[in-house]
Enzyme design. Structure first.
Site, PDB file in Angstrom:
ATOM      1  N   HIS A 137      18.637  30.777 -20.612  1.00  0.00           N
ATOM      2  CA  HIS A 137      17.567  30.761 -21.617  1.00  0.00           C
ATOM      3  C   HIS A 137      16.329  31.393 -21.006  1.00  0.00           C
ATOM      4  CE1 HIS A 137      19.699  28.017 -24.367  1.00  0.00           C
ATOM      5  NE2 HIS A 137      20.229  27.549 -23.243  1.00  0.00           N
ATOM      6  N   HIS A 151      24.993  32.225 -18.634  1.00  0.00           N
ATOM      7  CA  HIS A 151      24.379  31.401 -19.695  1.00  0.00           C
ATOM      8  C   HIS A 151      22.939  31.106 -19.274  1.00  0.00           C
ATOM      9  CE1 HIS A 151      24.664  27.943 -22.768  1.00  0.00           C
ATOM     10  NE2 HIS A 151      23.398  28.009 -22.362  1.00  0.00           N
ATOM     11  N   LYS A 161      27.096  33.460 -29.985  1.00  0.00           N
ATOM     12  CA  LYS A 161      26.932  32.062 -29.597  1.00  0.00           C
ATOM     13  C   LYS A 161      27.080  31.150 -30.803  1.00  0.00           C
ATOM     14  CE  LYS A 161      25.899  28.443 -27.212  1.00  0.00           C
ATOM     15  NZ  LYS A 161      25.097  28.095 -26.070  1.00  0.00           N
ATOM     16  N   HIS A 191      28.840  26.051 -27.758  1.00  0.00           N
ATOM     17  CA  HIS A 191      28.243  24.768 -27.348  1.00  0.00           C
ATOM     18  C   HIS A 191      29.172  23.695 -27.910  1.00  0.00           C
ATOM     19  CE1 HIS A 191      24.731  22.062 -26.379  1.00  0.00           C
ATOM     20  NE2 HIS A 191      25.558  21.261 -27.042  1.00  0.00           N
ATOM     21  N   HIS A 251      28.885  25.437 -20.538  1.00  0.00           N
ATOM     22  CA  HIS A 251      28.397  24.263 -19.804  1.00  0.00           C
ATOM     23  C   HIS A 251      29.265  23.020 -19.996  1.00  0.00           C
ATOM     24  CE1 HIS A 251      26.666  23.645 -23.745  1.00  0.00           C
ATOM     25  NE2 HIS A 251      25.637  24.437 -23.540  1.00  0.00           N
ATOM     26  N   ASP A 284      22.635  27.680 -17.587  1.00  0.00           N
ATOM     27  CA  ASP A 284      21.941  26.997 -18.682  1.00  0.00           C
ATOM     28  C   ASP A 284      20.522  26.628 -18.254  1.00  0.00           C
ATOM     29  OD1 ASP A 284      21.578  26.092 -21.240  1.00  0.00           O
ATOM     30  OD2 ASP A 284      22.566  24.168 -20.930  1.00  0.00           O
TER      31      ASP A 284
HETATM   32  O1  DOR Z   1      19.749  21.274 -22.093  1.00  0.00           O
HETATM   33  C1  DOR Z   1      19.822  22.188 -22.885  1.00  0.00           C
HETATM   34  N1  DOR Z   1      18.753  22.980 -23.170  1.00  0.00           N
HETATM   35  N2  DOR Z   1      20.974  22.409 -23.502  1.00  0.00           N
HETATM   36  C2  DOR Z   1      21.099  23.290 -24.487  1.00  0.00           C
HETATM   37  O2  DOR Z   1      22.165  23.394 -25.035  1.00  0.00           O
HETATM   38  C3  DOR Z   1      19.923  24.070 -24.950  1.00  0.00           C
HETATM   39  C4  DOR Z   1      18.906  24.173 -23.916  1.00  0.00           C
HETATM   40  C5  DOR Z   1      17.581  24.669 -24.454  1.00  0.00           C
HETATM   41  O3  DOR Z   1      17.565  25.673 -25.156  1.00  0.00           O
HETATM   42  O4  DOR Z   1      16.566  24.055 -24.146  1.00  0.00           O
HETATM   43 ZN    ZN Z   2      22.061  26.640 -23.147  1.00  0.00          ZN
END
Ligand code: DOR
Ligand code: ZN
Length: 346
Positions: free
Chosen positions: A16, A14, A100, A137, A175, A248
């Site tokens: 970003h 997971h 997702k 989520h 998460h 995450d």
């Molecule tokens: O803390 C987080 N940041 N949780 C999420 O679900 C998304 C993520 C983000 O994309 O910044």
């Molecule tokens: Zn995330």
């Protein structure tokens, strides 16, 4: 006390990576250590179609430094307009590894997410039929529900009914942050798994709020009370195949975190493996680190494990992680565990 441990190269289930200048800056932080990662699709606009996922994958590979090897595992962002056949085709061609699900309004860039679960039923049925995992989520977005209860309420009112009505659907609870999440993951068979982040093994809600507000510890789902952190630690370090690492890692520019309405996300790509070695050592569970970071994830996603290794070493001198990663648009702060760490990863 063990001073080094070699494990199969880990994956991040997971992650970003964002796009543009941010992608360029943060991708090496993950690719340096991890073989593969499940790439979150919450860009602006979101990665909704197979062709958008293909284009995003190409941008990630173009941003990868030549000397690094890394495989992005793409996902599609589920909307109420998603076409089941587009999803099935993207899976069959090998382009995507998961879909997702963001409940609309749950977190960063989730406005196009799902409001009425009945409207995504045909996609979910198709996914159940072809074995394509759904990453969830798991938080309700109802205003009346307290933010600290949103995960537990989601499990009871959304996730469990969904799984009862579609038992073949393969689900990853993303998460998890509560004992409720850990307990629910234990009730599932081989169609249910849960990812756990690095930061939720380290911080509880006091870390965010006691002695002044700490925006860099604010993420979603928000960290809960200590009993929950301890339950997460027990699950992550148990070796149980249902639990695996999904960092995450969610970079935001400092200016967007240090704001009257700060963004949610902890950036842990840079130091995750040393931090996990520290946590697993504290729990007397270094022998289960490889299961959590390198074996349980591929088993659930039905992918081969990585064939090379990394070595984690413990020294007598404290490891100095960079405090910030620079991007073209400003710095991103690296997660600070708040205690000295003596592990490095190479
Ligand atoms: O803390 C987080 N940041 N949780 C999420 O679900 C998304 C993520 C983000 O994309 O910044
Ligand atoms: Zn995330």
């Amino acid at each position: 006390m063990k001073h080094s441990i070699t494990v199969t190269r880990p994956d991040d289930w997971h992650l970003h990576l964002r796009d543009g200048a941010m992608l360029q800056a943060v991708l090496p932080e993950t690719a340096r250590t991890f073989g593969r990662a499940i790439i979150m699709p919450n860009l602006v606009p979101p990665v909704v179609t197979a062709s958008q996922a293909q284009a995003y994958r190409d941008r990630i590979l173009a941003a990868l430094p030549k000397e690094m090897s890394f495989t992005p595992l793409m996902t599609l962002y589920l909307t109420e307009e998603t076409d089941p056949n587009d999803v099935a085709q993207a899976y069959e061609t090998g382009l995507i590894k998961a879909v997702k699900l963001y409940p609309a309004g749950a977190t960063t860039n989730s406005a196009s997410g799902v409001r009425n679960f009945e409207n995504v039923r045909p996609v979910l049925e198709k996914m159940a039929e072809i074995g394509l995992p759904l990453c969830i989520h798991g938080e309700v977005t109802t205003h009346e529900v307290d933010i600290f209860d949103r995960e537990a309420v989601f499990i009871e009112t959304v996730l469990d009914p969904l799984r009862q009505s579609l038992p073949e659907l393969r689900v990853v609870m993303e998460h998890i942050t509560t004992k409720d999440g850990v307990d629910y993951a234990h009730t599932g068979g081989d169609t249910l798994a849960a990812t756990i982040t690095t930061h939720h093994l380290i911080i509880n809600r006091n870390h965010i709020l006691v002695g002044g507000i700490k925006p860099h510890y604010y993420c979603l789902p928000v960290a809960k009370r200590e009993t929950h952190r301890l339950a997460l630690r027990k699950a992550a370090t148990s070796g149980d195949p249902r639990f695996f690492l999904g960092t995450d890692s969610a970079p935001h520019l400092d200016g967007d975190k240090l704001s009257a309405c700060g963004c949610a996300g902890c950036f842990t790509a840079t130091n995750t493996m040393p931090l996990l070695a520290h946590v697993f050592e504290e729990e007397n569970a270094l022998a289960n680190l490889e299961a959590f970071t390198s074996k349980n994830g591929p088993a659930f996603y039905r992918l081969p494990e990585n064939t090379d290794t990394i070595t984690l070493r413990k020294s007598d001198t404290q490891t100095n992680f960079p405090e910030k990663i620079e991007t073209e648009n400003g710095p991103v702060t690296v997660f600070d565990p708040g205690f000295p760490v003596f592990w490095t990863a190479d």
